[in-house]
Scaffold this motif. Sequence first.
Motif, PDB file in Angstrom:
ATOM      1  N   GLU A  59      38.629  42.555  26.839  1.00 36.54           N
ATOM      2  CA  GLU A  59      37.250  42.176  26.534  1.00 36.54           C
ATOM      3  C   GLU A  59      36.804  41.005  27.392  1.00 36.54           C
ATOM      4  OE1 GLU A  59      36.956  41.462  22.381  1.00 36.54           O
ATOM      5  OE2 GLU A  59      36.845  43.589  21.860  1.00 36.54           O
ATOM      6  N   ASP A  60      37.708  40.078  27.620  1.00 35.59           N
ATOM      7  CA  ASP A  60      37.440  38.970  28.522  1.00 35.59           C
ATOM      8  C   ASP A  60      37.744  39.439  29.936  1.00 35.59           C
ATOM      9  OD1 ASP A  60      37.306  36.671  30.014  1.00 35.59           O
ATOM     10  OD2 ASP A  60      38.405  35.426  28.576  1.00 35.59           O
ATOM     11  N   THR A 112      41.306  40.868  32.727  1.00 39.56           N
ATOM     12  CA  THR A 112      41.444  42.231  33.233  1.00 39.56           C
ATOM     13  C   THR A 112      42.188  42.223  34.558  1.00 39.56           C
ATOM     14  OG1 THR A 112      39.449  43.050  32.133  1.00 39.56           O
ATOM     15  CG2 THR A 112      40.173  44.240  34.081  1.00 39.56           C
ATOM     16  N   ASP A 138      36.270  50.454  27.731  1.00 38.39           N
ATOM     17  CA  ASP A 138      37.060  50.332  26.509  1.00 38.39           C
ATOM     18  C   ASP A 138      38.413  51.037  26.594  1.00 38.39           C
ATOM     19  OD1 ASP A 138      36.201  52.931  26.561  1.00 38.39           O
ATOM     20  OD2 ASP A 138      35.150  52.886  24.640  1.00 38.39           O
TER      21      ASP A 138
END
Length: 619
Positions: free
Chosen positions: A80-81, A85, A179
């Motif tokens: 999400e951050d 990633t 996602d």
Amino acid sequence: MSDLGDFTDFGGSSDASENEATEPDTGDDEATATTRTAEPTNERENGDDTATFEAYDVTPVGEDRGLGVVSVSRGLRVAEDGDDTTMEAFVTVGNRESVRLGKYLLVPYPDRELLFCRITALEYAQEFHEDDATEIAARRAMRRDDFEERDYKFVSELDPVAVLFYDHDAEEWKRRMTDRVPKPGSVVQEATDAAQIKAGLKIPREGVFLGHLSVGGEKVRTAASPPTIDYRLKNDYADGDPLVFRHVLVAGGTGSGKTHASKNVLRQFLDTRYRMDDGREVSPAVVQFDPQDEYAQMHDDNPALSTDDSRRFDREGVAHGGYGDTVAFVPEVGGSTYPGEGHRAEQATFTVPFSMTRSRPWLVAGAALNDNQYNALEELIYRFFRSAGDEGTYEQFKTYLDDPGLKEELHETGRVHEATFDAVKRRVRSATFSNVFDQAARPITEQVHEFVRPGGLTVVPTYHINDSRAAVTVVLAVASLLVDEKLSNDPSYDRIKRTPLVLGMDEAHNFLADADSVQARKVVHKFTEAAKQGRKERLGLFLITQDPQDIADPVFKQVNTKLVLNLGDEDAIKSVNIPSTLEDKVPYMEKGQMVVYSPDNSEPVELTGLSTCVTRHGE
């Protein structure tokens, strides 16, 4: 030290496994390859201490389908951050020259959804067990003239933008947030389908044309016709109001092409219609303040526009050609003459009546009056119009101030100190105001019906005005009239209230600066309120500047769409507040290249504007 001898080249890749190379196979979703391990040949029995290794033999099965494959050598993670990633792709040797920062890529999932991503970093990664400065690697490189790509891994770092999926009911590609993580070894391909790219970047399929999507100054190409991808600004009511009423900023240095680009965009606005609260569909009126006498040229066709250009614009839905309903409304200012030789547009003249100061005393305040003096000015103007009526003139006001009885009365009653009275009197008796107010032309307040025309372009040139303070006074007087009528619940001019309006202001930093003066505070407050209520009142500000850092922050914060062309000043670049990935490109952009940052319209992108202006431009 003994001679280490020579080693033949290592081919292939070193990815998740240092002993395995992968190449895509057209017949399978997973990339496959055949490998054979190099075997040392022991030649010690011949008295040679040198061990010779054969090169990796990479034999592709079928034809390459992409640029490379998803790598897991340094992790594969979606979070999400975004900072957490980690996603990389190994790029095969034959594709390395074509890979560029910012290029858009696709990674397939097993269920046919696609990960849409962008290249954010490129690097040659370590291939040898130690590093590329080992004795073996160094000596081998020194003994040949060429560079062997297969000696190194070439890795691209990817930024996941969105997951794409095909909506069969709507028959279109749609996007959602990232996602899920792709499979290791998935084939990475360049995005070449316009519908997928537009969906990935959230670019509207229809709207006001701004330019063509590009990366590093090169237009993104597809297999379709036309091969370019048009970028459009949302201009309907499907998901809110058209973004023109959320305001547009065009920022660019001298020679960046900002006037060229602005003309092209304004021409598109003129060819549309907007819904008013009463249900009417109305074409907008565009009022453009023009300090360089360039925008009235929009009346004329561009002689450089070829038949092929016209056909291409027609295919892409780009409005082009001179705009017939263009009128140059020329302010009559004492001591100045407007040549009007650079265009064939109709011309009309107007003057600013002093009566406009009754509700706008700040027009004669300038930057010289402090708060106490401004309060005195308001008192004097109020008293003057109460006695002279709505038609009171500037000359009558000066005569009014010459009355010694007035000065004495105000001083004795404690309303205005005599020193303050004298300061105000000196200020308003400026030659600037003598040249601006009540000149030999029809007042602008009597020409509103002609000035604001649905579907009409009104240009207010100020290039001929020699006094910069006079030019500022004219622009602020006319602009405030339009804004006040738009925001009023009891307007004097229904034509302004009931017509969608795009208010264009070139060199906007000269009029909307955040300065410590009464006039500046009044102007900034007025335009801030105009910007906040623009969506409701169908009022759009179109601000053009080479000094965006000088525009007052309360106004600047209301601007949703920013078109940033080449800017060389670091403070100017920082002030436009675009993502850092695009900010670094701004000083290097060629004429016509731009960054578009419009959060309510699309992801931040780079565009190339039209090389040919859709109307006349220049000599």
